[in-house]
Design a protein around this motif. Structure first.
Motif, PDB file in Angstrom:
ATOM      1  N   ASN A  83      13.674  79.000  34.416  1.00  0.00           N
ATOM      2  CA  ASN A  83      14.752  78.109  34.026  1.00  0.00           C
ATOM      3  C   ASN A  83      14.979  77.089  35.138  1.00  0.00           C
ATOM      4  OD1 ASN A  83      16.818  77.100  32.440  1.00  0.00           O
ATOM      5  ND2 ASN A  83      17.606  79.125  31.965  1.00  0.00           N
ATOM      6  N   SER A 101      19.628  55.884  34.301  1.00  0.00           N
ATOM      7  CA  SER A 101      19.649  57.007  33.347  1.00  0.00           C
ATOM      8  C   SER A 101      18.253  57.546  33.039  1.00  0.00           C
ATOM      9  CB  SER A 101      20.349  56.594  32.053  1.00  0.00           C
ATOM     10  OG  SER A 101      19.619  55.583  31.402  1.00  0.00           O
ATOM     11  N   ILE A 127      10.354  74.016  31.208  1.00  0.00           N
ATOM     12  CA  ILE A 127      10.567  73.390  29.891  1.00  0.00           C
ATOM     13  C   ILE A 127       9.288  73.380  29.066  1.00  0.00           C
ATOM     14  CG2 ILE A 127      12.545  71.998  30.647  1.00  0.00           C
ATOM     15  CD1 ILE A 127      10.699  69.578  30.816  1.00  0.00           C
ATOM     16  N   ARG A 186      11.862  68.644  27.220  1.00  0.00           N
ATOM     17  CA  ARG A 186      11.252  69.932  26.865  1.00  0.00           C
ATOM     18  C   ARG A 186      10.094  69.706  25.892  1.00  0.00           C
ATOM     19  NH1 ARG A 186      12.817  75.290  27.279  1.00  0.00           N
ATOM     20  NH2 ARG A 186      14.798  74.701  28.239  1.00  0.00           N
ATOM     21  N   SER A 203      23.832  66.103  34.193  1.00  0.00           N
ATOM     22  CA  SER A 203      23.879  67.140  33.161  1.00  0.00           C
ATOM     23  C   SER A 203      22.475  67.563  32.788  1.00  0.00           C
ATOM     24  CB  SER A 203      24.608  66.609  31.923  1.00  0.00           C
ATOM     25  OG  SER A 203      23.788  65.666  31.273  1.00  0.00           O
ATOM     26  N   SER A 204      22.375  68.653  32.038  1.00  0.00           N
ATOM     27  CA  SER A 204      21.063  69.218  31.709  1.00  0.00           C
ATOM     28  C   SER A 204      20.306  68.385  30.678  1.00  0.00           C
ATOM     29  CB  SER A 204      21.233  70.642  31.181  1.00  0.00           C
ATOM     30  OG  SER A 204      21.959  70.634  29.961  1.00  0.00           O
ATOM     31  N   ASP A 205      20.983  67.418  30.071  1.00  0.00           N
ATOM     32  CA  ASP A 205      20.432  66.730  28.901  1.00  0.00           C
ATOM     33  C   ASP A 205      19.070  66.071  29.146  1.00  0.00           C
ATOM     34  OD1 ASP A 205      23.245  67.141  28.838  1.00  0.00           O
ATOM     35  OD2 ASP A 205      23.400  65.857  27.078  1.00  0.00           O
ATOM     36  N   PHE A 206      18.945  65.397  30.290  1.00  0.00           N
ATOM     37  CA  PHE A 206      17.710  64.660  30.580  1.00  0.00           C
ATOM     38  C   PHE A 206      16.506  65.597  30.535  1.00  0.00           C
ATOM     39  CE2 PHE A 206      14.497  63.022  33.532  1.00  0.00           C
ATOM     40  CZ  PHE A 206      14.394  61.691  33.183  1.00  0.00           C
ATOM     41  N   LEU A 231      20.592  72.012  23.874  1.00  0.00           N
ATOM     42  CA  LEU A 231      20.968  72.240  25.277  1.00  0.00           C
ATOM     43  C   LEU A 231      21.203  73.695  25.653  1.00  0.00           C
ATOM     44  CD1 LEU A 231      23.636  69.390  25.377  1.00  0.00           C
ATOM     45  CD2 LEU A 231      21.295  69.244  26.228  1.00  0.00           C
ATOM     46  N   GLU A 242      16.397  68.705  29.328  1.00  0.00           N
ATOM     47  CA  GLU A 242      16.265  69.347  28.012  1.00  0.00           C
ATOM     48  C   GLU A 242      15.563  68.406  27.034  1.00  0.00           C
ATOM     49  OE1 GLU A 242      16.533  72.204  26.810  1.00  0.00           O
ATOM     50  OE2 GLU A 242      17.710  73.351  28.244  1.00  0.00           O
ATOM     51  N   TYR A 243      15.867  67.123  27.147  1.00  0.00           N
ATOM     52  CA  TYR A 243      15.229  66.158  26.254  1.00  0.00           C
ATOM     53  C   TYR A 243      13.716  66.139  26.458  1.00  0.00           C
ATOM     54  CZ  TYR A 243      13.733  61.743  24.253  1.00  0.00           C
ATOM     55  OH  TYR A 243      13.051  60.792  23.524  1.00  0.00           O
ATOM     56  N   ASP A 277      23.419  63.843  25.471  1.00  0.00           N
ATOM     57  CA  ASP A 277      22.785  62.609  25.913  1.00  0.00           C
ATOM     58  C   ASP A 277      21.288  62.655  25.633  1.00  0.00           C
ATOM     59  OD1 ASP A 277      24.812  61.014  26.818  1.00  0.00           O
ATOM     60  OD2 ASP A 277      24.761  61.774  28.872  1.00  0.00           O
ATOM     61  N   TYR A 278      20.662  61.506  25.654  1.00  0.00           N
ATOM     62  CA  TYR A 278      19.207  61.329  25.564  1.00  0.00           C
ATOM     63  C   TYR A 278      18.670  61.619  24.161  1.00  0.00           C
ATOM     64  CZ  TYR A 278      19.471  60.753  30.553  1.00  0.00           C
ATOM     65  OH  TYR A 278      19.804  60.306  31.794  1.00  0.00           O
ATOM     66  N   PHE A 279      19.027  62.755  23.571  1.00  0.00           N
ATOM     67  CA  PHE A 279      18.554  63.062  22.224  1.00  0.00           C
ATOM     68  C   PHE A 279      19.118  62.012  21.259  1.00  0.00           C
ATOM     69  CE2 PHE A 279      18.408  66.955  24.569  1.00  0.00           C
ATOM     70  CZ  PHE A 279      17.313  67.637  24.079  1.00  0.00           C
ATOM     71  N   ASN A 299      20.624  62.237  37.793  1.00  0.00           N
ATOM     72  CA  ASN A 299      20.397  63.614  37.367  1.00  0.00           C
ATOM     73  C   ASN A 299      19.474  64.282  38.371  1.00  0.00           C
ATOM     74  OD1 ASN A 299      21.754  63.904  34.738  1.00  0.00           O
ATOM     75  ND2 ASN A 299      20.386  62.246  34.110  1.00  0.00           N
TER      76      ASN A 299
END
Lengths: 354, 354
Positions: free
Chosen positions: B2, B268, B337, B17, B9-12, A60, B14-15, A109-111, B298
């Motif tokens: 970026n 999600s 990403i 990427r 959150s950034s997770d979705f 992240l 980033e996942y 999350d997600y990972f 998100n």
């Protein structure tokens, strides 16, 4: 950017040029890290958070379980910066976390975070108290059933004070290791480490079998990943062990288990990738560790260094203050076979430091 | 390059990427676009051609159903240029067109054009006359049966005067929307738009159910894609809604339908991605729209702008003349990403303008 061949031939890594990789980060805590001054990596008093923070930063680019990114007292930034920078420039297809006994679960999350229901292992000078057979079998089982659409898997680690447990493990298994182990210290705090290792080895009986020895002196990462390597050979899965002397120790464990079972593996799908800082380290000798294996192994070192940078925190790598971790050596080899330029990567890493 | 996190959150993101994306462009015509001066996007008198031309340019870098690429009177080039530029630098694995009521079929071979046998919908000030239930069910059905080998789907839109129908829809469904809707105009032609919306809402009865309201004031894209979102949640499909306030309205429709059915979804796997120009727009408020959803979402905005360009036509984006469309915000997040550099992308977009 380029890589050097430490052992074997360049063919394995050349074959993987441009191919897709899954990055597995195995994080684990050994309470050995609580021994004062045992390691210079991570935040003093909070070393056991290191693998959690490394996982968060890799996925992240932020650390959620602490305000600041892990820095050693002298300000050496975690090698997770290097691995993350490579991921931003040429993303791994997939990142997954293996929780091999973390104190704090990464806030991600997600990972996928694989949970093996493992606790942090105990201080090796007091007996690590690991169910080594169970941890090993978990690794075999995980690799045997692991499915990926990618061409290879990079298996990395983050284990504070992990070189101490690795060193003790290699010694307990009877390998020559004096002077072969690197650590995160430029000037190894050899007194503390050596005393810890000596106390750990005092608990090992010559007649103990491999697993009894591992139960006392190893850590979950070493044992699980030895299982992973053996499990992966049952299928056509290409695996890069991403690390220095710790990953070499994983292979030594594989070697000892095979020897005890009078077994053999086809090791042609396994390689080790590390950094230039490890490969050229005068205080350790990864090649000498790997040459004790009974099976052939391909091993490579990235040629990347921070000669293009003038950032004082990064120059510490070139001065030997930090050498490996979070799979940065394999990430740098991956960068080399995926057209990332040295200057581009240097700038990207620098951008994280502000 | 970026991205910023608007909500969640950034997770979705980033996942995702480095992962593979299919790009679906849903094109639709509402005759609302024939109201004089209703929109500044597209070619005056030929606004209904816009989605056809956008589809052609995205896939082929040429427009075949007209001599010149769509330009607004002040010369703001269609955001299809941005999406196309991203596609050239890091291609989407797949582009498919959803014909949700086009006047002219795009002249494209090989690329899949999904035909749902829909006609352009009528002017909303005269009643859109959409069989909303049928269009919604077509969306559900399409998503439920949609197969892809990619890791996620980017669902974009091209609907001339689509922010007017979206604004009317949000109002008809009872959401706060005053000052929350962007348009392609820097200085919103609020009189015409507001009058159109007012006339549309005059046809809506308080007691109408959701579908009756949609039949009068929405457009095919909004309704179909609400169905798509609901259908996609029945399977493990990750979907990025590529757009600004129109895609936010798609989510508001989903929200209203769920409410009317007393249903729930797992949201999600859904996210919205838009541009910096929408995120920082002082004349609209996408966050306020999304905050009215009963389910978490998100939402992200690209950080890309034309600060690296001196091309006057592109600077108009930074001046608020154009903000979204043809999934350009999601394409810019996808670029972020997938290691595309801002300067490289800027030059690529400039190259299309000669």
């Amino acid at each position: 950017m380029n890589f050097e061949t430490i052992l074997g031939s360049s063919d394995f890594l050349e074959y993987l040029r441009g191919k897709k990789a899954t990055f597995l980060l195995s994080g684990s805590v050994t309470k050995t890290c609580e021994i004062p001054n045992i390691s210079q990596a991570g935040i003093p008093g909070k070393l056991s958070l290191t693998p959690t923070l490394d996982a968060e930063f890799l996925c992240l680019k932020e650390v959620r379980s602490l305000e600041d990114i892990a820095q050693t007292p002298k300000g050496v930034p975690t090698p997770a910066l290097i691995t993350r920078a490579v991921h931003e420039l040429k993303p791994f297809s997939n990142i997954e976390i293996l929780d091999l006994g973390l104190e704090v679960k990464p806030k991600i999350d997600y990972f996928k975070i694989h949970d093996f229901d493992l606790e942090p292992s105990a201080r090796i000078d007091d007996g690590a108290k690991i169910d080594a057979m169970a941890v090993f079998q978990a690794g075999v089982q995980f690799a045997s059933s692991y499915e990926t659409n990618d061409d290879y898997v990079i298996l990395a680690e983050s284990v504070p004070s992990g070189t101490t447990t690795a060193n003790a493990t290699a010694k307990a298994l009877g390998y020559s290791s004096d002077g072969y182990f690197s650590s995160s210290f430029k000037n190894n705090p050899s007194d503390i480490k050596n005393e810890t290792i000596k106390n750990a080895l005092n608990r090992v009986l010559q007649n103990d079998d491999v697993f009894a020895k591992l139960s006392n002196v190893a850590d979950n990462m070493l044992i699980f990943n030895a299982g992973f390597v053996l499990g992966s050979t049952s299928k056509d899965l290409k695996v890069i062990l991403a690390g220095g002397t710790q990953m070499a120790t994983v292979l030594l464990i594989v070697n000892s288990i095979l020897e005890s079972m009078q077994g053999e593996i086809n090791s042609s799908n396994i390689a080790l990738c590390t950094t230039k800082w490890i490969n050229e380290d005068e205080n350790s000798n990864i090649k000498a560790l790997l040459q004790q294996l009974a099976f052939p192994i391909n091993a490579y070192a990235s040629s990347f260094d921070f000669s293009e940078s003038s950032h004082p925190a990064l120059k510490l790598y070139d001065e030997g203050e930090a050498k490996e971790g979070v799979g940065c050596g394999a990430a740098l080899c991956y960068a080399a076979i995926n057209s990332i330029e040295k200057i581009t990567l240097t700038k990207k890493i620098e951008s994280f430091l502000g």
